[in-house]
Design a protein around this motif. Structure first.
Motif, PDB file in Angstrom:
ATOM      1  N   GLU A  12       0.720  -1.039  -0.009  1.00 33.85           N
ATOM      2  CA  GLU A  12       0.248   0.072   0.027  1.00 33.85           C
ATOM      3  C   GLU A  12       0.907   1.295   0.037  1.00 33.85           C
ATOM      4  O   GLU A  12       1.670   1.470   0.970  1.00 33.85           O
ATOM      5  CB  GLU A  12      -0.921  -0.008   1.086  1.00 33.85           C
ATOM      6  CG  GLU A  12      -1.717  -1.378   1.488  1.00 33.85           C
ATOM      7  CD  GLU A  12      -2.373  -1.660   0.152  1.00 33.85           C
ATOM      8  OE1 GLU A  12      -3.271  -0.788  -0.540  1.00 33.85           O
ATOM      9  OE2 GLU A  12      -2.405  -2.914  -0.175  1.00 33.85           O
ATOM     10  N   TYR A  19       6.401   2.037   0.898  1.00 39.09           N
ATOM     11  CA  TYR A  19       4.863   1.271   1.059  1.00 39.09           C
ATOM     12  C   TYR A  19       4.785   0.707   2.198  1.00 39.09           C
ATOM     13  O   TYR A  19       5.696   0.476   3.129  1.00 39.09           O
ATOM     14  CB  TYR A  19       4.717   0.606  -0.022  1.00 39.09           C
ATOM     15  CG  TYR A  19       5.719  -0.689  -0.290  1.00 39.09           C
ATOM     16  CD1 TYR A  19       5.900  -1.708   0.756  1.00 39.09           C
ATOM     17  CD2 TYR A  19       6.912  -0.498  -1.081  1.00 39.09           C
ATOM     18  CE1 TYR A  19       6.742  -2.778   0.723  1.00 39.09           C
ATOM     19  CE2 TYR A  19       7.857  -1.356  -1.255  1.00 39.09           C
ATOM     20  CZ  TYR A  19       7.714  -2.580  -0.351  1.00 39.09           C
ATOM     21  OH  TYR A  19       8.678  -3.656  -0.407  1.00 39.09           O
ATOM     22  N   SER A  65      -1.547  -3.713  -4.911  1.00 40.76           N
ATOM     23  CA  SER A  65      -2.349  -3.121  -3.743  1.00 40.76           C
ATOM     24  C   SER A  65      -3.592  -4.040  -3.347  1.00 40.76           C
ATOM     25  O   SER A  65      -3.821  -4.899  -4.262  1.00 40.76           O
ATOM     26  CB  SER A  65      -2.975  -1.894  -3.936  1.00 40.76           C
ATOM     27  OG  SER A  65      -3.701  -1.950  -5.078  1.00 40.76           O
ATOM     28  N   ARG A  93      -4.606   0.972   4.181  1.00 44.10           N
ATOM     29  CA  ARG A  93      -4.111   1.853   3.228  1.00 44.10           C
ATOM     30  C   ARG A  93      -3.970   3.247   3.382  1.00 44.10           C
ATOM     31  O   ARG A  93      -4.945   3.878   4.216  1.00 44.10           O
ATOM     32  CB  ARG A  93      -4.417   1.624   1.815  1.00 44.10           C
ATOM     33  CG  ARG A  93      -5.674   2.582   1.349  1.00 44.10           C
ATOM     34  CD  ARG A  93      -6.234   2.119   0.089  1.00 44.10           C
ATOM     35  NE  ARG A  93      -7.447   2.898  -0.325  1.00 44.10           N
ATOM     36  CZ  ARG A  93      -8.459   2.541   0.012  1.00 44.10           C
ATOM     37  NH1 ARG A  93      -8.857   1.464   0.742  1.00 44.10           N
ATOM     38  NH2 ARG A  93      -9.612   3.519  -0.338  1.00 44.10           N
ATOM     39  N   ASN A 116      -9.204  -1.136   3.670  1.00 44.39           N
ATOM     40  CA  ASN A 116      -9.214  -1.664   2.470  1.00 44.39           C
ATOM     41  C   ASN A 116     -10.391  -2.373   2.292  1.00 44.39           C
ATOM     42  O   ASN A 116     -11.165  -3.056   3.340  1.00 44.39           O
ATOM     43  CB  ASN A 116      -7.924  -2.551   2.176  1.00 44.39           C
ATOM     44  CG  ASN A 116      -6.763  -1.838   1.718  1.00 44.39           C
ATOM     45  OD1 ASN A 116      -6.960  -0.891   0.731  1.00 44.39           O
ATOM     46  ND2 ASN A 116      -5.315  -2.033   1.968  1.00 44.39           N
TER      47      ASN A 116
END
Length: 212
Positions: A12, A19, A65, A93, A116
């Motif tokens: 993410e 990330y 993702s 995220r 998410n």
């Protein structure tokens, strides 16, 4: 049969170079894919980033993702007789992702996270999937209780649960020790290689498919 398998972690994005992710290696999902292909079945492997060699003869769809994995599963799941969700999908995220790298200007930085989409939880309720549904539960406590709750909430036929707080199994390891939590029972196969556990899981999946 056609078997859809998700594997690996998701990433993410925080900014263009950073990330959020997790420690999943993808070994279990790839072992499942290899086992199913060798048994003569079509495998759709939807995988987050891993360092693993791709099993031969799978239909491989790489994603990054959780949102990408969600939309890819939504597109393909209707073609599957069995769906096995072995990926370690990020629950949250960053709410905003800047176009430029975040500079180290302050002693502290706060990230706002948003939830998410729930891929496994959407299989029955949103994707209207009617085939065999198998989920995984990575837990650190109350293994069977948490796995059974997941099975009931998400409409699974089987949840494969393991204790990720243990150092000798799970993340990065070639071995695992799991519980098979069904609607009517729980089974506890002995600690074994992920490759052999993949055979047991695929066998259970075929048995569930035959009995539907």
């Amino acid at each position: 049969m056609t078997i859809l398998i998700t594997a690996g972690p998701t990433r993410e994005a925080i900014d263009p170079v950073r990330y959020l992710s997790n420690r999943s290696s993808g070994k279990m999902g790839y072992a499942l894919a290899e086992t199913a292909v060798k048994a003569g079945h079509r495998v759709i492997l939807i995988s987050g980033p891993t360092q693993l060699d791709l099993p031969d003869r799978v239909d491989y769809i790489p994603v990054e993702s959780a949102a990408e994995m969600f939309s890819t599963v939504e597109h393909w799941i209707g073609k599957a007789d069995i769906a096995i969700f072995a990926a370690a999908v990020a629950d949250y995220r960053p709410a905003k992702v800047p176009e430029q790298k975040i500079k180290k200007n302050n002693e502290h930085m706060t990230l706002e996270l948003v939830k998410n989409p729930d891929i496994l939880g959407s299989a029955r309720s949103q994707f209207n999937y009617e085939g065999v549904l198998i989920g995984f539960a990575a837990e650190t406590e109350n293994l069977e209780t948490n796995a059974r709750g997941k099975l009931e909430r998400k409409g699974c036929d089987l949840v494969v649960a393991n204790d990720v707080s243990r150092k000798d199994i799970g993340f990065d390891s070639n071995e695992n020790e799991v519980l098979f939590v069904f609607k009517d029972r729980t089974e506890a196969p002995p600690k074994d290689s992920k490759q052999h556990l993949a055979h047991l899981i695929i066998e259970q999946a075929f048995e569930l498919a035959e009995n539907r």
